[in-house]
Design an enzyme around this catalytic site. Structure first.
Site, PDB file in Angstrom:
ATOM      1  N   ASP A 178      41.794  -0.726   5.556  1.00  0.00           N
ATOM      2  CA  ASP A 178      41.504  -0.186   6.882  1.00  0.00           C
ATOM      3  C   ASP A 178      41.722  -1.280   7.920  1.00  0.00           C
ATOM      4  O   ASP A 178      40.793  -1.687   8.620  1.00  0.00           O
ATOM      5  CB  ASP A 178      40.060   0.328   6.932  1.00  0.00           C
ATOM      6  CG  ASP A 178      39.827   1.265   8.119  1.00  0.00           C
ATOM      7  OD1 ASP A 178      40.821   1.690   8.737  1.00  0.00           O
ATOM      8  OD2 ASP A 178      38.663   1.553   8.430  1.00  0.00           O
ATOM      9  N   LYS A 211      31.871   0.467  11.312  1.00  0.00           N
ATOM     10  CA  LYS A 211      33.146  -0.169  10.992  1.00  0.00           C
ATOM     11  C   LYS A 211      33.332  -1.454  11.792  1.00  0.00           C
ATOM     12  O   LYS A 211      33.899  -2.429  11.303  1.00  0.00           O
ATOM     13  CB  LYS A 211      34.302   0.790  11.281  1.00  0.00           C
ATOM     14  CG  LYS A 211      34.414   1.943  10.304  1.00  0.00           C
ATOM     15  CD  LYS A 211      35.634   2.791  10.614  1.00  0.00           C
ATOM     16  CE  LYS A 211      35.779   3.929   9.605  1.00  0.00           C
ATOM     17  NZ  LYS A 211      36.963   4.770   9.893  1.00  0.00           N
ATOM     18  N   GLY A 234      32.571   6.329  11.097  1.00  0.00           N
ATOM     19  CA  GLY A 234      31.596   5.465  10.463  1.00  0.00           C
ATOM     20  C   GLY A 234      30.153   5.750  10.834  1.00  0.00           C
ATOM     21  O   GLY A 234      29.245   5.178  10.233  1.00  0.00           O
ATOM     22  N   SER A 237      47.671   4.810  13.254  1.00  0.00           N
ATOM     23  CA  SER A 237      47.238   6.115  12.760  1.00  0.00           C
ATOM     24  C   SER A 237      46.714   6.993  13.897  1.00  0.00           C
ATOM     25  O   SER A 237      47.147   8.134  14.074  1.00  0.00           O
ATOM     26  CB  SER A 237      46.146   5.925  11.698  1.00  0.00           C
ATOM     27  OG  SER A 237      45.535   7.148  11.361  1.00  0.00           O
ATOM     28  N   SER A 286      40.105  16.051  12.257  1.00  0.00           N
ATOM     29  CA  SER A 286      40.322  15.894  10.816  1.00  0.00           C
ATOM     30  C   SER A 286      39.185  16.511  10.022  1.00  0.00           C
ATOM     31  O   SER A 286      38.099  16.760  10.532  1.00  0.00           O
ATOM     32  CB  SER A 286      40.421  14.398  10.480  1.00  0.00           C
ATOM     33  OG  SER A 286      39.206  13.744  10.821  1.00  0.00           O
ATOM     34  N   ARG A 287      39.485  16.740   8.755  1.00  0.00           N
ATOM     35  CA  ARG A 287      38.434  17.060   7.801  1.00  0.00           C
ATOM     36  C   ARG A 287      37.950  15.749   7.185  1.00  0.00           C
ATOM     37  O   ARG A 287      38.661  14.740   7.197  1.00  0.00           O
ATOM     38  CB  ARG A 287      38.964  17.985   6.708  1.00  0.00           C
ATOM     39  CG  ARG A 287      39.353  19.382   7.204  1.00  0.00           C
ATOM     40  CD  ARG A 287      39.669  20.292   6.034  1.00  0.00           C
ATOM     41  NE  ARG A 287      40.128  21.603   6.464  1.00  0.00           N
ATOM     42  CZ  ARG A 287      39.323  22.605   6.799  1.00  0.00           C
ATOM     43  NH1 ARG A 287      38.015  22.425   6.770  1.00  0.00           N
ATOM     44  NH2 ARG A 287      39.821  23.766   7.170  1.00  0.00           N
ATOM     45  N   ALA A 288      36.735  15.781   6.661  1.00  0.00           N
ATOM     46  CA  ALA A 288      36.178  14.581   6.055  1.00  0.00           C
ATOM     47  C   ALA A 288      36.970  14.175   4.826  1.00  0.00           C
ATOM     48  O   ALA A 288      37.422  15.032   4.057  1.00  0.00           O
ATOM     49  CB  ALA A 288      34.725  14.824   5.678  1.00  0.00           C
ATOM     50  N   THR A 308      35.956  10.704   3.260  1.00  0.00           N
ATOM     51  CA  THR A 308      34.855  10.010   2.580  1.00  0.00           C
ATOM     52  C   THR A 308      33.529  10.204   3.299  1.00  0.00           C
ATOM     53  O   THR A 308      32.503   9.729   2.821  1.00  0.00           O
ATOM     54  CB  THR A 308      35.150   8.501   2.478  1.00  0.00           C
ATOM     55  OG1 THR A 308      35.348   7.970   3.797  1.00  0.00           O
ATOM     56  CG2 THR A 308      36.397   8.250   1.658  1.00  0.00           C
ATOM     57  N   THR A 326      34.942  16.663  12.216  1.00  0.00           N
ATOM     58  CA  THR A 326      34.772  17.652  13.279  1.00  0.00           C
ATOM     59  C   THR A 326      35.287  19.021  12.842  1.00  0.00           C
ATOM     60  O   THR A 326      34.676  20.051  13.132  1.00  0.00           O
ATOM     61  CB  THR A 326      35.494  17.192  14.558  1.00  0.00           C
ATOM     62  OG1 THR A 326      34.884  15.984  15.021  1.00  0.00           O
ATOM     63  CG2 THR A 326      35.401  18.235  15.655  1.00  0.00           C
TER      64      THR A 326
END
Length: 497
Positions: free
Chosen positions: A260, A292, A172, A268, A198-200, A202, A207
């Site tokens: 979320d 967030k 966020g 997760s 992770s990949r983006a 949204t 990273t």
């Protein structure tokens, strides 16, 4: 039987099969009403959504086409003979219906649901039903069962070291690329830190997207293990090593629905870390008006959920609440964030101090898990490793062993300066809006797209002076971003301090 054909269509996560309307083996009208079919060859089975095709150049009368994803998962060569049959609905749908009607599920029922999701037996509608019903009500025991089931559904990494550390930020906050500084510091000290990122989805950059500017990130599991053995750490894309695959599928449906919940977030994150073989985890909770987490009560509740699950699964959890009032660093977008990371590691003049300081705080906390380190000296040790150049050497080593990026990525040439409408002092920055602007500019698809920040909260600015610069690589993206900025630049400016 039909001959298998690879269809060069990207259907994202869905398995899709293509059958000719004039099929010579099966009557397509018998299958057209079915949502899914089963494709079979000996021990090879695949559930797929069926599309009927009228163009014989795509699929012939004696062929069955599979989309790129489905063909890869089927694991057979083109031309292999296969049969099809109506798909049996997953048995776990009975458990899903119980959840929809407000019942609590036990660990075995949740495990069945997650196993079916991980094996692509659920449609997006069924996954959405599971997510919505769980968001409405989920007990702590269900959250714990969900975490364990997702961790066990894919690859589970194990390491020789008794202490395996990791960190995770709930996201966020644009530019918050601390992992790429923390990993080389911790690895230079000698602790094991296999960072799967992770990949983006949204955001303007994950990273993995930023690290890809410098090095290869889509490593196989043996390649990842080799990097960790040689460097004590790595920074790779987690999607390529199949860690908690059900989580990736759930996230792909959660995001469009804006689901979320705290429980699903905890399951997760911790399922991924359990699968990665971590023993000690630091969780970063940025708190701010556009983050967030927006108040201390919510931060405390989320911290307690992380600690509860961590205790139950044997994962040592340290949760810290950090300042999420504004972006971290000076850049938003892969190239600009990689620039910030390397400027910190190289100890360059003008390197973003907020990124440096936050990275040192987290790295220092992780180093405290070293039994051989004197208590309370983690921060000083992290600072010494950064200032001595040891962390930079560690990062260069990781880049070389993972594989240095073959392409040189540059900042987008289409640039637009967003100017201050009045003179005064920056009092607030909308993280969400800036992330949206950078995304519209083309990040992370275009590595060089994004935002270069010139002013932060507390800085004085004169009317007409630039607040930040938008970079884009394509005219259409440039236009989208500039139009969005015209509706609000994301900065609040008050009287001069």
């Amino acid at each position: 039987m039909l001959e298998l054909k690879r269809i060069a269509i990207d259907t994202y996560r869905d398995n899709v099969a293509f059958l000719a309307r004039n099929c010579s083996v099966y009557r397509p009208e018998e299958y057209q009403a079915l949502k899914k079919i089963q494709v079979m060859n000996g021990s090879h089975h695949l559930l797929a959504s069926l599309l009927i095709v009228d163009d014989e150049t795509i699929v012939g009368p004696g062929e069955l086409g599979l989309s790129e994803q489905a063909f890869r998962r089927m694991g057979l060569k083109a031309g292999t003979r296969v049969t099809i049959a109506p798909a049996e609905p997953p048995g776990s749908l009975d458990h899903l219906r119980r959840k929809i009607h407000g019942h609590t599920l036990d660990s075995a029922q949740i495990e069945e649901i997650i196993t079916d999701i991980a094996n692509y037996r659920y449609s997006e509608m069924e996954i959405a039903a599971f997510l919505v019903s769980s968001a409405g009500f989920m007990t702590t025991d269900e959250m714990l069962s969900l975490t364990k089931a997702m961790a066990q559904a894919g690859t589970q990494l194990r390491w020789k070291s008794p202490v395996v550390v990791d960190k995770h930020c709930i996201g966020g906050i644009p530019g918050n690329r601390t992992s790429m500084i923390i990993v080389p510091i911790v690895a230079a000290h000698g602790l094991t830190i296999p960072k799967t990122s992770s990949r983006a989805i949204t955001s303007p950059a994950g990273t993995a997207d930023t690290m890809e500017v410098l090095a290869k990130v889509d490593l196989s599991m043996p390649e990842m293990q080799r990097v960790v053995e040689e460097c004590n750490g790595c920074i790779v894309w987690g999607g390529h090593v199949n860690l908690s695959p059900a989580d990736d599928i759930l996230i792909s449906v959660e995001r469009p629905l804006s689901i979320d919940t705290r429980e699903q977030m905890v399951a997760s994150i911790l399922s991924k870390k359990l699968a990665a073989g971590s023993t000690h985890l630091l969780v970063d909770l940025p708190l701010g008006p556009s983050a967030k987490i927006r108040n201390h009560t919510d931060a405390m509740r989320l911290r307690k959920l992380f600690e509860y699950v961590g205790n139950q699964v044997g994962l040592a959890i340290d949760v810290i609440v950090t300042n999420g009032a504004q972006p971290i660093g000076n850049g938003i977008g892969p190239v600009l964030e990689a620039r910030d990371v390397m400027s910190v590691l190289r100890r360059e003049e003008g390197a973003p101090m907020d990124l440096r300081e936050k990275s040192l705080q987290i790295a220092g906390a992780l180093l405290e898990n070293d039994p051989g380190l004197r208590g309370g000296s983690g921060y000083a040790q992290a600072q010494e490793l950064l200032d001595s150049g040891a962390a930079l050497k560690s990062m260069e080593r990781i880049i070389e062993v993972q594989g240095r990026a073959q392409e040189v990525f540059c900042v987008g040439e289409l640039a637009y300066d967003v100017l201050a409408p009045i003179s005064g002092t920056v009092t607030a920055i909308d993280c969400y809006r800036l992330a949206r602007i950078a995304r519209l500019a083309g990040a992370p698809m275009d590595k060089g797209a994004g935002i270069d920040l010139f002013k932060k909260i507390g800085d004085n600015i004169a009317k007409g002076e630039p607040l930040y610069r938008i970079h884009a690589c394509f005219q259409s993206d440039y236009s989208f971003a500039v139009k969005y900025v015209s509706e609000g630049n994301g900065y609040a400016i008050g009287e001069l301090a």
